[in-house]
Design an enzyme around this catalytic site. Sequence first.
Site, PDB file in Angstrom:
ATOM      1  N   ASP A 415       0.821  -1.204   0.000  1.00 19.14           N
ATOM      2  CA  ASP A 415       0.000   0.000   0.000  1.00 19.14           C
ATOM      3  C   ASP A 415       0.859   1.261   0.000  1.00 19.14           C
ATOM      4  O   ASP A 415       1.943   1.298   0.589  1.00 19.14           O
ATOM      5  CB  ASP A 415      -0.892  -0.022   1.248  1.00 19.14           C
ATOM      6  CG  ASP A 415      -1.827   1.158   1.323  1.00 19.14           C
ATOM      7  OD1 ASP A 415      -2.678   1.281   0.424  1.00 19.14           O
ATOM      8  OD2 ASP A 415      -1.704   1.959   2.262  1.00 19.14           O
ATOM      9  N   GLU A 470       0.937  -0.535  -5.148  1.00 23.51           N
ATOM     10  CA  GLU A 470      -0.006   0.557  -5.364  1.00 23.51           C
ATOM     11  C   GLU A 470       0.840   1.824  -5.455  1.00 23.51           C
ATOM     12  O   GLU A 470       1.220   2.405  -4.445  1.00 23.51           O
ATOM     13  CB  GLU A 470      -1.016   0.674  -4.224  1.00 23.51           C
ATOM     14  CG  GLU A 470      -2.079   1.731  -4.518  1.00 23.51           C
ATOM     15  CD  GLU A 470      -2.565   2.482  -3.295  1.00 23.51           C
ATOM     16  OE1 GLU A 470      -3.567   3.196  -3.412  1.00 23.51           O
ATOM     17  OE2 GLU A 470      -1.928   2.392  -2.236  1.00 23.51           O
TER      18      GLU A 470
END
Length: 736
Positions: A415, A470
Site C-alpha cells: 500500500d 499501489e
Amino acid sequence: MSEHDPAAGLQPLDIDALVEARHPDPFSQLGLHHTDAGPVVRALLPNAAHVSVISRADGALLGELEQLRPGLFAGRITSAAPYRLRIDWHGVVQEIEDTYSFGPVLGDEPLGRLAGGDPYAVLECLGARPMEVDGVPGVRFAVWAPNARRVSVVGDFNAWDGRRHPMRLRHQAGVWELFVPRVGPGTRYKYELLSRDGHPLPLKADPCAMQTEKPPGTASIVAHVDEVEQFPWSDHEWIQSRAGKQTARSPISIYEVHAESWLRVAEEGQRGLDWEELAERMIPYVKSMGFTHVEFMPIAEHPFGGSWGYQPLGQFAPSARFGKPEQFARFVDKAHEAGLGVILDWVPAHFPNDAHGLIDFDGTPLYEHADPREGYHQDWNTMIYNLGRNEVSAFLIASGLAWLKRYHVDGLRVDAVASMLYRDYSRAADQWVPNIYGGRENLESIAFLKRLNHEVGYVPGVPGAITIAEESTAWPGVTARVEDGGLGFQFKWNMGWMHDTLHYMEEDPVYRQYHHHNMTFGMVYAYSERFVLPLSHDEVVHGKGSLLGKMPGDRWQKFANLRAYFGFMWTHPGKKLLFMGGEFGQLAEFNHDASPHWHLLDDSNHHGVQMLVRDLNRLYSDEPALYLLDCEPGGFEWLIGDDSGNSVFAYRRTDGAGRELVVVCNMTPVPRLGYRIGMPRGGRWVEVLNTDAGVYGGSNMGNGGLIHTDSQSSHGWPHSAALTLPPLATIVLRAD
C-alpha cells in the site's frame, strides 16, 4: 551486615531499585546466587505473605525466605539444586518455578543477526513463544526496546503488575527477554517500559505478537505458535505450481474484499463472518465467479475499524475480528484447494499513533523518524517508519515474510508506495528533508522495497509469491528487476488507466467524443510496467459513489455503460481487479459498517451484471489472446482508435501463436448498423461475447453470434466486415 544476613550481597541502592521496579538488571540480584555463606535465593513477589523454597525434584523444603522489604524476599537454602517457590498469597498457596532461575534463552548468534537487520532473526527472536526450558513449560517473551531503562512483561499471569517480571536486557541487540514458567497459549500480555529517564510509558502491545485481543481490547495474546508453524497444510501441489499461475503471461483476475463487511449477519448485530464462515461462503462464490485470486484489504490487527485495516499495529497478527491465526491458515488452505490465490494488502508506509502501539515505543522515536518532517504523515495523522534503521526495516520485511511463510499467502499488495518513494510526498516546500544528495527521492525506502522484493523471491519452502505495488506516479522501473535497477515488484496498479477511463465513462455520451484520448492513452505506456487494472475500493468511497452510480444516463443506460466498460476492461491489456459489490452493480458506495446490497441480485439488471462479470472472467481465462501477451507489445493492436465522432474503439488481441480476438466498443447509445471494420483475417468470426445480450440485461442487439468477412479492404486490412454495434456495448469476436 553478617554473612548470615538474608540481605547479604544486596546493596541498599539495589534493594531500592528492585522494590521500586526500576532496576536495569534484575537477574544480577534475583534468583539463585552463590555467596561465601552458601547459596542464596532472592525473589521479588509484591503482595506475597510468605515464600519458601522447595526442591523441584521431590518437593523437599530447601529454605524459608525472609521479607526484606514489602515484596522482596531473600534467604539461604540448603542446596543449589533446581528449585521451585512456594508462595503464600495470603491464604492462596502457589508452587511455581522461579523465573529468575533460568538463564538466557536467546543465543548470541541470532541476536547478532537481528542487530544486523536480518528479518528471519526477527521471526526467530522476538514475540511470545511457548517452549520448554530445562523441562519446564512456559513462554519466552522478547521485545526490542534498546533505550528503555527497564522493561517488564505484564499480563493475566501476574495481575498486570510490572514489579513481578522485569526482563533481561541483551545489550548486543537491545532486546529484552524473559522466560516465564507455567504460562501458556491464550494468555493476555503487554510490556511495561520505563524510559531512559525513568518515566513510565503507556503499556505497549507486543509489536511481534502473532495473536491479539479483539478490538477495542488492545492486549497481545500468546499464540498457539505450533498450530500455525506446524499447520497440516494440504496445498503442496498448489505452492509448487503457483509460480506459473502468477506471471505476466497468466490470467489474473482479482476480487478485492473487505473481509469484515463482505457478508454481515444482520440477525446478530451486523457482525462480520469469521474465517471458517468466510471459507464456507466466500471461497465457493469467488470461484464460481471465475476470479483467480481474492485480495483482502489489510487483515493485520488494527485498532480502528474505520481505517479498513490501513492503519495496522499488529503486523504479524491476523485480526482477532475473524478468529484465531490457525483459522486464517485454514482459510488459505481451503482457498488453495479450490484453486484460488490469496493476496493481502500490506502496509509498510506508516502506522497509527495509538498509545499502546509503536509510537515512542521505548521513550524515544524508535520505529518512527524523530523529525516530524520525516516521521509524521499529515494526510493520515500517522507516523512514518524509519526505514533507514536496520531493525525497523527487518521488522517490516519479517512481517511480509511471515504472511508468506506462516500462512502460505500468495502475494502482497504493498500500500501507498508513492508516499514511501518521495520525501516531499504531499508536503509543502519547507516541510520535507532532502536526501543526502539533496534530492526528493527516499533512498531508504527504495532500498527497503528492493530488499523486500528480493526476499519474497526466496522464502524457504513457499516459492512463487508475488508483490504488487499501489504506486500512483510515473516512478520508473517499479516492476523492473532489482538487478536491472528496478524496484522488483511483479505488478503495479495502473492508476492512470483507471482515472482516465473512469473520467471518460462519467461523461455524457454526447461529450465523449471530446475525451476519446482517455480511453486510448493507456496503450501509450501499457508496456512500461506490468500492470493490474484496478477498480478498487478507492473508487467507491468518500462521496465518489459506486461504479454504477458514476455512469451517466437513465437506469437502462447506466447498466449498459457499466457492462460496456467491464467488457473494455476485461479485454484490455493488464491483469484485472474489481472490488466487492462492483460485480453486480452495487448502487451505494462502500460502507464498512454494512454489507454489499446482495438483495439487489433479485433484480434482473444487477443479476445480469453479475453474470457478465462471471462470463468475462471465464472468457479471459479460456482465451490466451486476452492474457498471454498482456505485457508485451505483440499482444495488442488498434484496429480503430481514432473514431472519436462515433465513440467507437476496435482492437485486436492475440496470443502470438495464431489465436486472436477482435473487440469492438460502442460507447454511445446509438446503434451502429453496417459499421465496417478491417479484420485481421478473412472468413468466419464467432461473436463470443456481447455485453448487450438479453441475459445480461441488454437489448439483445448484435450479429446473431456469427459474422463473415468480405474482400473489401478497410483500415489497412484486405478483409473487413459490416457489423451491428449494439448501443453502449462491447462485443468480442473470435476467428473461427
